[in-house]
Every structure is written in structure tokens, then in C-alpha cells.
Design an enzyme around this catalytic site. Structure first.
Site, short mmCIF file in Angstrom:
data_model
loop_
_atom_site.label_atom_id
_atom_site.label_comp_id
_atom_site.label_asym_id
_atom_site.label_seq_id
_atom_site.Cartn_x
_atom_site.Cartn_y
_atom_site.Cartn_z
N ASP A 55 -1.96 -6.84 -2.25
CA ASP A 55 -1.56 -5.54 -1.71
C ASP A 55 -0.14 -5.25 -2.17
O ASP A 55 0.70 -6.16 -2.21
CB ASP A 55 -1.63 -5.50 -0.19
CG ASP A 55 -1.63 -4.07 0.30
OD1 ASP A 55 -2.73 -3.49 0.43
OD2 ASP A 55 -0.53 -3.50 0.54
N THR A 56 0.11 -4.02 -2.54
CA THR A 56 1.43 -3.61 -3.03
C THR A 56 1.99 -2.51 -2.14
O THR A 56 1.28 -1.57 -1.79
CB THR A 56 1.34 -3.11 -4.49
OG1 THR A 56 0.83 -4.15 -5.31
CG2 THR A 56 2.71 -2.69 -5.01
#
EC number: 3.6.1.9
Length: 195
Positions: free
Chosen positions: A73-74
Site C-alpha cells: 500500500d502506498t
């Protein structure tokens, strides 16, 4: 490698980046990840790892001795706030406007998981945006429609060419997958679970 690598991601950018490592992998559907909650009391820099583990947890019952799951996840952090994916064009313009003339941090959390072992890490990159004109922002948002991107931009697109003055850290991390670190972590993980 006698292990099966699985990427749990909807992101075409992550798929392309992982292909660049010349490893074979499958993709598992992550459509359940549209609403990704996280506790409001955790430090902002811990949010991507929390969300990567959250994504990986959905597949725990599908893992066997030969499967390695990769979930990521960014997030984009600017002025102590997480700038998520824009809801619409107006939101995208506002988010890009908030990034101008200052730096922001792109943080990707990664969870590598087997049936019995889990490893998590995160990579941070500082990105410096110059000031853009309203016309430039309108052009980018209307043409590239960055609604699936944290921070409302893709560094590999037009806006990265004209708006990004400097990057301190991994360019690929800004795209959504810190492949340099991931490569080393995957090798280490495979050795660990092969003992």
C-alpha cells in the site's frame, strides 16, 4: 524457484514493476480493498505497513507451503496529512495544488507472507514539486484522470516530467513499488522459508 509468488494488487503499475524483476507471479483479486480502514491513532508513517498487512490478511487461508504473497500500500504525506486518492476532478486539482512548491513523502508499505512467516517493511521517498499553473493542473487532471493514484498524480506521467523538481530516494517507490528493496527482501525471505 519452487515457490509460487502471488501479487495481491489491482494496480497495473505494481504489476509492471514486479515484471521488471524478471520473476513469475500470479495475481489475486483485491477488489475487497476499496475501503481500507486504519486506526486513527497510529503514526502516519506506519499506515502503509498496516494497510499492506490488512490486504495480506484476506488471503491467509489460501496460503500453502509453496506460496509467497506480496501485498503493498502506498500513501502520500504532505504537511502531516495523508493525501489519498481523489474523489473527482475538483478533488484531484485541490490535492495537486497542495503539493506545489514544497516536498511531500511517498511511503510504500510491503507485506511478504507465507503460510507461517510474515515480513513487513516500508520505504520512504521525498518528492519536490515546483509550482504549476492552474492550466497545467487542469490539463493533467482532464487528460490523465489520476483517480486511482494516492496524491492524485503518477510520477511516470506528464506531470512528473514537468512538475517534479527532485526526488530523494527510490523513483519506483513513488510509482508504488520499491523494487530495489523488494528484490533483496524477497531473496532473503525465500532463503528463510526454504531452510
Amino acid at each position: 524457484m519452487d515457490k509460487k509468488l502471488v501479487l495481491a494488487s489491482k494496480s497495473p503499475r505494481r504489476r509492471n514493476l514486479l515484471k521488471g524483476l524478471d520473476v513469475d507471479f500470479e495475481i489475486w483479486d483485491t477488489s475487497h480493498d476499496d475501503d481500507e480502514p486504519f486506526p486513527q491513532n497510529i503514526p502516519l508513517h506506519d499506515v502503509p505497513v498496516y494497510l499492506a498487512r490488512y490486504k495480506a490478511s484476506h488471503f491467509a487461508d489460501r496460503l500453502d507451503a509453496k506460496t509467497i504473497l506480496l501485498a503493498c500500500d502506498t500513501i502520500v504525506v504532505c504537511c502531516n496529512q495523508i493525501l489519498g486518492k481523489p474523489k473527482d476532478e475538483a478533488d484531484a486539482r485541490q490535492i495537486i495544488g497542495a503539493l506545489q512548491n514544497k516536498s511531500h513523502t511517498v511511503i510504500t508499505g510491503v507485506c511478504i507472507k507465507s503460510k507461517d512467516i510474515e515480513r513487513v517493511f516500508s520505504v520512504s521517498t521525498e518528492v519536490y514539486f515546483k509550482r504549476l499553473s492552474p492550466e497545467q493542473i487542469d490539463y493533467y487532471v482532464s487528460k490523465y484522470k489520476p483517480f486511482d493514484k494516492a496524491g492524485a498524480y503518477g510520477v511516470q506521467e506528464w506531470i512528473g516530467y514537468v512538475g517534479v523538481e527532485r526526488i530523494d530516494g527510490s523513483y519506483y517507490n513513488v510509482m508504488g513499488l520499491p523494487v530495489e528493496t523488494l528484490h533483496d527482501q524477497l531473496i532473503s525471505f525465500i532463503k528463510l522459508i526454504s531452510k
